[in-house]
Design a protein around this motif. Structure first.
Motif, mmCIF file in Angstrom:
data_model
loop_
_atom_site.group_PDB
_atom_site.id
_atom_site.type_symbol
_atom_site.label_atom_id
_atom_site.label_comp_id
_atom_site.label_asym_id
_atom_site.label_seq_id
_atom_site.Cartn_x
_atom_site.Cartn_y
_atom_site.Cartn_z
ATOM 1 N N ARG A 150 0.977 -1.137 -0.043
ATOM 2 C CA ARG A 150 -0.255 -0.093 -0.336
ATOM 3 C C ARG A 150 1.137 1.347 -0.274
ATOM 4 O O ARG A 150 1.536 1.089 0.502
ATOM 5 C CB ARG A 150 -0.528 -0.100 0.952
ATOM 6 C CG ARG A 150 -2.418 1.487 0.767
ATOM 7 C CD ARG A 150 -2.763 1.137 2.614
ATOM 8 N NE ARG A 150 -3.694 0.704 2.232
ATOM 9 C CZ ARG A 150 -3.939 -0.439 3.379
ATOM 10 N NH1 ARG A 150 -3.242 -0.527 4.684
ATOM 11 N NH2 ARG A 150 -4.252 -1.867 2.969
ATOM 12 N N GLY A 151 0.365 2.169 -0.762
ATOM 13 C CA GLY A 151 1.528 3.749 -0.589
ATOM 14 C C GLY A 151 2.461 3.721 -1.501
ATOM 15 O O GLY A 151 3.581 4.085 -1.988
ATOM 16 N N LYS A 152 2.924 1.955 -2.027
ATOM 17 C CA LYS A 152 4.378 1.990 -2.754
ATOM 18 C C LYS A 152 4.633 1.764 -3.738
ATOM 19 O O LYS A 152 3.291 0.978 -4.902
ATOM 20 C CB LYS A 152 5.247 0.133 -1.963
ATOM 21 C CG LYS A 152 5.464 1.181 -0.114
ATOM 22 C CD LYS A 152 5.427 -0.816 0.876
ATOM 23 C CE LYS A 152 5.751 0.107 2.317
ATOM 24 N NZ LYS A 152 6.144 -1.294 3.131
ATOM 25 N N THR A 153 6.118 1.728 -4.286
ATOM 26 C CA THR A 153 5.819 1.407 -5.697
ATOM 27 C C THR A 153 6.261 0.027 -5.744
ATOM 28 O O THR A 153 7.101 -0.407 -4.802
ATOM 29 C CB THR A 153 6.932 2.098 -6.611
ATOM 30 O OG1 THR A 153 7.688 2.209 -6.088
ATOM 31 C CG2 THR A 153 6.532 3.703 -6.693
ATOM 32 N N ALA B 22 1.102 1.926 -5.357
ATOM 33 C CA ALA B 22 0.971 3.909 -5.762
ATOM 34 C C ALA B 22 1.181 3.694 -7.666
ATOM 35 O O ALA B 22 0.448 4.100 -7.775
ATOM 36 C CB ALA B 22 2.389 4.720 -4.968
#
Length: 194
Positions: free
Chosen positions: A64-67, A88
């Motif tokens: 979550r929220g990461k590449t 992300a």
């Protein structure tokens, strides 16, 4: 090649365009391996990818929220799971251009977007990539170079997995086509690189 949009057995939240019926990988290639064209790995959802997708969907905090970068994406099942879990951005790679096209087609069917490139990923995913000595050596070198990143691998015990470099985080009994695996299920582990 004719495919059907089907739910993934271990992760039915995801549907993929897959070969339907009692067909094995080399049934689709006339029983031969051609060096100029990879077999259509992307036409199946492999046990390692299914387990990795299930793990990511059940543990969205991993992405979550990461590449995220999905190596050897195949059908794109792990990448799609990461996108659904709130990554992300999700990039995909594969040596087969048909796999990249299939992953994008499958992403569209699941209302998510994948990229052909992602800069400096936080998380690397690799499902079912240790299936031959040559590929295992290449993947091991690639993953070892990913210092400082979280690396998650799904592997059903293919025989070339470098277990000493990883620690297990989850285990699943994955439904698989008998024509593909000569079994109805495979015990598959999700591993984290040490």
């Amino acid at each position: 090649m004719l495919t059907t949009l089907l739910p993934v057995p271990l992760a039915p939240e995801i549907s993929l365009h897959l070969v339907d019926g009692p067909v094995g990988l080399f049934d689709l290639t006339g029983g031969e391996f051609r060096s100029d064209r990879p077999p259509p790995f992307w036409a199946f959802v492999w046990a390692g990818g299914q387990a990795l997708a299930r793990y990511v969907l059940d543990h969205p905090g991993e992405v979550r929220g990461k590449t995220v970068l999905d190596l050897a994406t195949g059908s794109g099942v792990a990448a799609i799971a990461a996108a659904k879990a709130g990554a992300a951005a999700v990039g995909i790679t594969d040596i087969d251009p048909d796999a990249i096209a299939a992953a994008h087609r499958n992403a569209t069917a699941n209302n998510v977007t994948l990229s052909d490139h992602v800069e400096d990923p936080d998380v690397i995913l690799a499902g079912d990539v240790f299936y031959s000595p040559t590929v295992a050596e290449q993947m091991t070198a690639r993953l070892r170079a990913e210092k400082g990143r979280s690396v998650l691998v799904g592997d059903p015990g293919r025989g070339y997995f470098p277990e000493r470099l990883f620690e297990p985080v989850a285990e699943y009994t994955v439904p698989v086509p008998v024509a593909l695996e000569e079994a109805e299920t495979l015990t598959t582990t999700v591993w984290r690189m040490r």
